[in-house]
Design a protein around this motif. Structure first.
Motif, PDB file in Angstrom:
ATOM      1  N   GLY A  18     -11.577  58.918 -55.448  1.00 35.65           N
ATOM      2  CA  GLY A  18     -12.174  59.610 -56.579  1.00 35.65           C
ATOM      3  C   GLY A  18     -12.337  58.775 -57.824  1.00 35.65           C
ATOM      4  N   ARG A  19     -11.877  57.540 -57.830  1.00 38.22           N
ATOM      5  CA  ARG A  19     -12.007  56.705 -59.018  1.00 38.22           C
ATOM      6  C   ARG A  19     -13.360  56.003 -59.026  1.00 38.22           C
ATOM      7  NH1 ARG A  19      -6.352  53.651 -60.488  1.00 38.22           N
ATOM      8  NH2 ARG A  19      -4.975  55.472 -60.392  1.00 38.22           N
ATOM      9  N   TRP A  20     -13.842  55.750 -60.256  1.00 42.43           N
ATOM     10  CA  TRP A  20     -15.091  55.009 -60.369  1.00 42.43           C
ATOM     11  C   TRP A  20     -14.861  53.555 -59.974  1.00 42.43           C
ATOM     12  CZ3 TRP A  20     -19.655  57.235 -61.146  1.00 42.43           C
ATOM     13  CH2 TRP A  20     -19.692  58.512 -61.712  1.00 42.43           C
ATOM     14  N   PRO A  21     -15.781  52.983 -59.202  1.00 42.24           N
ATOM     15  CA  PRO A  21     -15.619  51.560 -58.857  1.00 42.24           C
ATOM     16  C   PRO A  21     -15.797  50.681 -60.087  1.00 42.24           C
ATOM     17  CG  PRO A  21     -17.757  52.359 -58.120  1.00 42.24           C
ATOM     18  CD  PRO A  21     -16.988  53.581 -58.591  1.00 42.24           C
ATOM     19  N   VAL A  22     -15.032  49.607 -60.156  1.00 41.90           N
ATOM     20  CA  VAL A  22     -15.100  48.668 -61.274  1.00 41.90           C
ATOM     21  C   VAL A  22     -15.616  47.333 -60.757  1.00 41.90           C
ATOM     22  CG1 VAL A  22     -13.810  47.462 -63.061  1.00 41.90           C
ATOM     23  CG2 VAL A  22     -13.190  49.810 -62.446  1.00 41.90           C
ATOM     24  N   GLU A  23     -16.711  46.867 -61.325  1.00 38.31           N
ATOM     25  CA  GLU A  23     -17.289  45.601 -60.892  1.00 38.31           C
ATOM     26  C   GLU A  23     -16.607  44.428 -61.597  1.00 38.31           C
ATOM     27  OE1 GLU A  23     -21.435  45.624 -61.535  1.00 38.31           O
ATOM     28  OE2 GLU A  23     -21.845  47.259 -60.118  1.00 38.31           O
TER      29      GLU A  23
END
Length: 313
Positions: A18-23
């Motif tokens: 559920g976490r936003w992916p971090v680039e």
């Protein structure tokens, strides 16, 4: 029954669900908004770190200040990279005996109030005298360390020193003491037009951004070795400004001696001739890095400077 590895990975996946992916970042971090100009920021941060910062609008103003300021010292150890008009009028002394060390910075960083110094000057000169004066051109003051390193990428020294203030330590009794591991006094003088002072008469000031080679001004083919012989005894400088002398030219080699360290390097004739042929054919050789990649890996900074003095690159 799952082993420890699978249990750990399962817990990580649950935590990440559920976490936003971090680039990953694509470039070095930069502040969202720059503050004042680089020179103003550098002077403010340098003074906050204990540096005695000075700014001069011309080399003449710097020279006038130096004549009075240097009178407080009895001797000086001066880097060969320092232009003669900005060398203090003091008796020369080795770094371990001199009261003042004088350097020429490669660049200055506004973010930290630091000056970048080349190992070619000799670390003794930068660390042993109790007071250290560093000259820097106003055009060489940049906002970030990455910019300074980028300017040096074409011809980097074997080592760099970052000086961000006088030497100080509070190791004993948490009492701050200056001058423990190096100069207790650091003076940085920012001079507008310092590069123009360093340029030889009739030559344009050296720049790192503009390559000297252009297809419209293609150098003549080949390399006249007699022209190389004519350089014997001449004092030249690398693209970065380090001084050296063409000490001896034989039938197949040219030997150069570095002014700051006394080290000698041998430039082979066939390497110089190869680079000259490449340049004549239209291959850009804008600096020592291109010379090393395309022509020869031996002392590229000095070989390229010799070719530049001959108008071949």
């Amino acid at each position: 029954m799952p082993d420890a590895k699978h249990r750990i990975l399962r817990r990580v996946r649950r935590a990440l669900a559920g976490r936003w992916p971090v680039e990953a970042p694509t470039g070095p971090w930069r502040p969202a908004v720059e503050a004042a100009g680089a020179v103003e920021r550098f002077l403010a941060h340098a003074e906050a770190g204990g540096v005695e910062a000075r700014r001069f609008e011309s080399p003449d103003a710097a020279r006038a200040w130096l004549s009075d300021w240097a009178a407080a010292f009895k001797s000086a150890a001066t880097s060969p990279r320092v232009p003669a008009p900005l060398a203090p009028p003091l008796p020369a002394a080795p770094p371990e005996e001199a009261e003042l060390g004088v350097s020429r910075a490669l660049a200055a960083v506004a973010d930290t109030g630091s000056v970048l110094l080349s190992s070619a000057e000799g670390r003794r000169l930068q660390l042993l005298p109790p007071a250290h004066l560093v000259w820097v051109d106003e055009a060489e003051v940049v906002q970030h360390l990455g910019e300074a390193l980028g300017r040096l990428a074409d011809d980097p020294p074997s080592a760099l020193a970052l000086h961000s203030g006088p030497s100080k330590s509070a190791d004993i009794g948490q009492i701050m003491v200056q001058g423990v591991h190096g100069p207790g006094r650091l003076v940085v003088a920012v001079v507008r037009g310092l590069a123009e002072l360093e340029a030889a008469p009739g030559e344009p000031p050296p720049t790192r951004e503009a390559p000297s080679h252009t297809p419209e001004a293609r150098p003549p083919a080949g390399l006249d070795w007699e022209a190389v012989r004519a350089l014997e005894g001449r004092r030249l400088a690398t693209k970065r400004g380090d001084a050296f002398t063409v000490e001896k030219v034989t039938e197949n080699t040219a030997v150069v001696r570095v002014g700051s360290s006394g080290k000698t390097y041998t430039l082979r004739r066939r390497c110089l001739e190869k680079a000259a042929r490449l340049a004549a054919a239209g291959t850009p050789l804008p600096g020592p890095v291109a010379y090393r990649k395309l022509a020869c890996n031996e002392a590229p900074a000095y070989a390229w400077a010799v070719l530049r003095a001959l108008g071949r690159v």
